[in-house]
Motif scaffolding. Structure first.
Motif, PDB file in Angstrom:
ATOM      1  N   MET A   1       0.913  -1.505  -0.055  1.00 33.12           N
ATOM      2  CA  MET A   1      -0.322   0.594  -0.249  1.00 33.12           C
ATOM      3  C   MET A   1       1.086   1.274  -0.544  1.00 33.12           C
ATOM      4  SD  MET A   1      -2.817  -1.174   2.823  1.00 33.12           S
ATOM      5  CE  MET A   1      -3.622   0.664   2.616  1.00 33.12           C
ATOM      6  N   HIS A   2       1.944   1.551   0.850  1.00 29.63           N
ATOM      7  CA  HIS A   2       2.697   2.605   1.076  1.00 29.63           C
ATOM      8  C   HIS A   2       2.944   2.780  -0.362  1.00 29.63           C
ATOM      9  CE1 HIS A   2       2.967   2.696   5.413  1.00 29.63           C
ATOM     10  NE2 HIS A   2       1.220   3.186   5.156  1.00 29.63           N
ATOM     11  N   ASP A   3       3.690   1.368  -0.983  1.00 33.00           N
ATOM     12  CA  ASP A   3       4.769   1.703  -2.105  1.00 33.00           C
ATOM     13  C   ASP A   3       3.934   2.152  -3.326  1.00 33.00           C
ATOM     14  OD1 ASP A   3       7.376   0.497  -0.970  1.00 33.00           O
ATOM     15  OD2 ASP A   3       6.365  -1.406  -2.003  1.00 33.00           O
ATOM     16  N   PHE A   4       2.107   1.783  -3.799  1.00 31.28           N
ATOM     17  CA  PHE A   4       1.768   2.015  -4.326  1.00 31.28           C
ATOM     18  C   PHE A   4       1.161   3.705  -4.112  1.00 31.28           C
ATOM     19  CE2 PHE A   4      -3.373   3.717  -5.826  1.00 31.28           C
ATOM     20  CZ  PHE A   4      -2.649   2.705  -6.860  1.00 31.28           C
ATOM     21  N   MET A   5       0.891   4.256  -2.626  1.00 30.79           N
ATOM     22  CA  MET A   5       0.711   5.897  -2.505  1.00 30.79           C
ATOM     23  C   MET A   5       1.824   6.595  -3.336  1.00 30.79           C
ATOM     24  SD  MET A   5       0.860   5.943   1.443  1.00 30.79           S
ATOM     25  CE  MET A   5       2.326   5.620   2.313  1.00 30.79           C
ATOM     26  N   GLU A   6       3.403   5.887  -2.477  1.00 29.09           N
ATOM     27  CA  GLU A   6       4.386   6.547  -3.684  1.00 29.09           C
ATOM     28  C   GLU A   6       4.319   6.758  -4.594  1.00 29.09           C
ATOM     29  OE1 GLU A   6       7.388   7.898  -1.193  1.00 29.09           O
ATOM     30  OE2 GLU A   6       5.869   8.100   0.727  1.00 29.09           O
ATOM     31  N   GLN A   7       4.286   5.844  -5.901  1.00 25.32           N
ATOM     32  CA  GLN A   7       4.576   5.463  -6.455  1.00 25.32           C
ATOM     33  C   GLN A   7       3.183   6.878  -8.050  1.00 25.32           C
ATOM     34  OE1 GLN A   7       3.779   1.801  -8.025  1.00 25.32           O
ATOM     35  NE2 GLN A   7       5.937   1.023  -6.625  1.00 25.32           N
ATOM     36  N   GLN A   8       1.973   6.887  -6.985  1.00 27.45           N
ATOM     37  CA  GLN A   8       1.036   7.865  -7.159  1.00 27.45           C
ATOM     38  C   GLN A   8       1.397   8.837  -7.123  1.00 27.45           C
ATOM     39  OE1 GLN A   8      -1.195   6.749  -9.731  1.00 27.45           O
ATOM     40  NE2 GLN A   8       0.125   4.821  -9.128  1.00 27.45           N
ATOM     41  N   GLY A   9       2.601   9.630  -5.651  1.00 26.93           N
ATOM     42  CA  GLY A   9       2.447  10.835  -5.897  1.00 26.93           C
ATOM     43  C   GLY A   9       1.690  11.400  -4.554  1.00 26.93           C
ATOM     44  N   TYR A  10       1.343  10.594  -3.474  1.00 28.39           N
ATOM     45  CA  TYR A  10       0.604  10.389  -1.815  1.00 28.39           C
ATOM     46  C   TYR A  10       2.045  10.164  -1.344  1.00 28.39           C
ATOM     47  CZ  TYR A  10      -3.003  11.398  -4.680  1.00 28.39           C
ATOM     48  OH  TYR A  10      -4.256  12.186  -6.192  1.00 28.39           O
ATOM     49  N   LYS A  11       1.533  10.751   0.386  1.00 26.74           N
ATOM     50  CA  LYS A  11       2.802  10.265   1.123  1.00 26.74           C
ATOM     51  C   LYS A  11       1.172   9.919   2.282  1.00 26.74           C
ATOM     52  CE  LYS A  11       4.049  14.385   2.964  1.00 26.74           C
ATOM     53  NZ  LYS A  11       4.388  15.644   3.551  1.00 26.74           N
ATOM     54  N   LEU A  12       1.983   9.367   3.470  1.00 26.37           N
ATOM     55  CA  LEU A  12       0.662   8.899   4.626  1.00 26.37           C
ATOM     56  C   LEU A  12       0.705  10.454   5.154  1.00 26.37           C
ATOM     57  CD1 LEU A  12       0.479   5.986   5.989  1.00 26.37           C
ATOM     58  CD2 LEU A  12       2.424   5.924   7.129  1.00 26.37           C
ATOM     59  N   ASP A  13      -0.305   9.936   5.861  1.00 21.28           N
ATOM     60  CA  ASP A  13      -0.682  11.141   6.958  1.00 21.28           C
ATOM     61  C   ASP A  13      -1.697  10.413   8.333  1.00 21.28           C
ATOM     62  OD1 ASP A  13      -1.279  14.124   7.436  1.00 21.28           O
ATOM     63  OD2 ASP A  13      -3.145  13.600   6.320  1.00 21.28           O
ATOM     64  N   ILE A  14      -1.013  10.275   8.858  1.00 17.94           N
ATOM     65  CA  ILE A  14      -1.487   9.726   9.943  1.00 17.94           C
ATOM     66  C   ILE A  14      -1.263  11.140  11.147  1.00 17.94           C
ATOM     67  CG2 ILE A  14      -1.178   8.046  11.892  1.00 17.94           C
ATOM     68  CD1 ILE A  14      -0.575   5.541   9.195  1.00 17.94           C
ATOM     69  N   THR A  15      -2.074  10.925  11.542  1.00 19.28           N
ATOM     70  CA  THR A  15      -2.347  11.969  12.571  1.00 19.28           C
ATOM     71  C   THR A  15      -3.115  12.109  14.178  1.00 19.28           C
ATOM     72  OG1 THR A  15      -4.118  13.628  11.778  1.00 19.28           O
ATOM     73  CG2 THR A  15      -2.277  13.644  10.648  1.00 19.28           C
TER      74      THR A  15
END
Length: 86
Positions: free
Chosen positions: A35-49
């Motif tokens: 999931m993290h690899d996919f989001m990085e490839q799509q131009g996103y980053k984790l946003d856990i707050t």
């Protein structure tokens, strides 16, 4: 029989990445990494707050199914990467 306190919440999910994990809970880290690899490839980053949390939805009863048949929806909040070049 004792039960813990139940609380009903309304959650504004916002932008996120999710995946249906099928298998043992012990194998979830590999799914999360995909999931993290996919989001990085799509131009996103984790946003856990404090307000945007990782969460899971358990669709199977672990007491009744073999671990390899368990189904869990895994959700992580994400946001678009900052692309500005200051």
């Amino acid at each position: 029989m004792f039960f813990s306190k139940v609380e009903f919440l309304t959650i504004e999910e916002g932008l996120g990445v999710q995946c249906m994990h099928i298998g043992s809970y012990d194998d979830e880290p590999a799914t999360v990494q995909m999931m993290h690899d996919f989001m990085e490839q799509q131009g996103y980053k984790l946003d856990i707050t404090e307000k945007r949390l990782h969460h899971e939805i358990y669709l199977s009863d672990a007491r009744k199914l073999a671990p390899e048949k368990l189904k869990t929806v895994i959700r992580h909040p994400i946001k678009q990467k900052d692309t500005s070049n200051f």
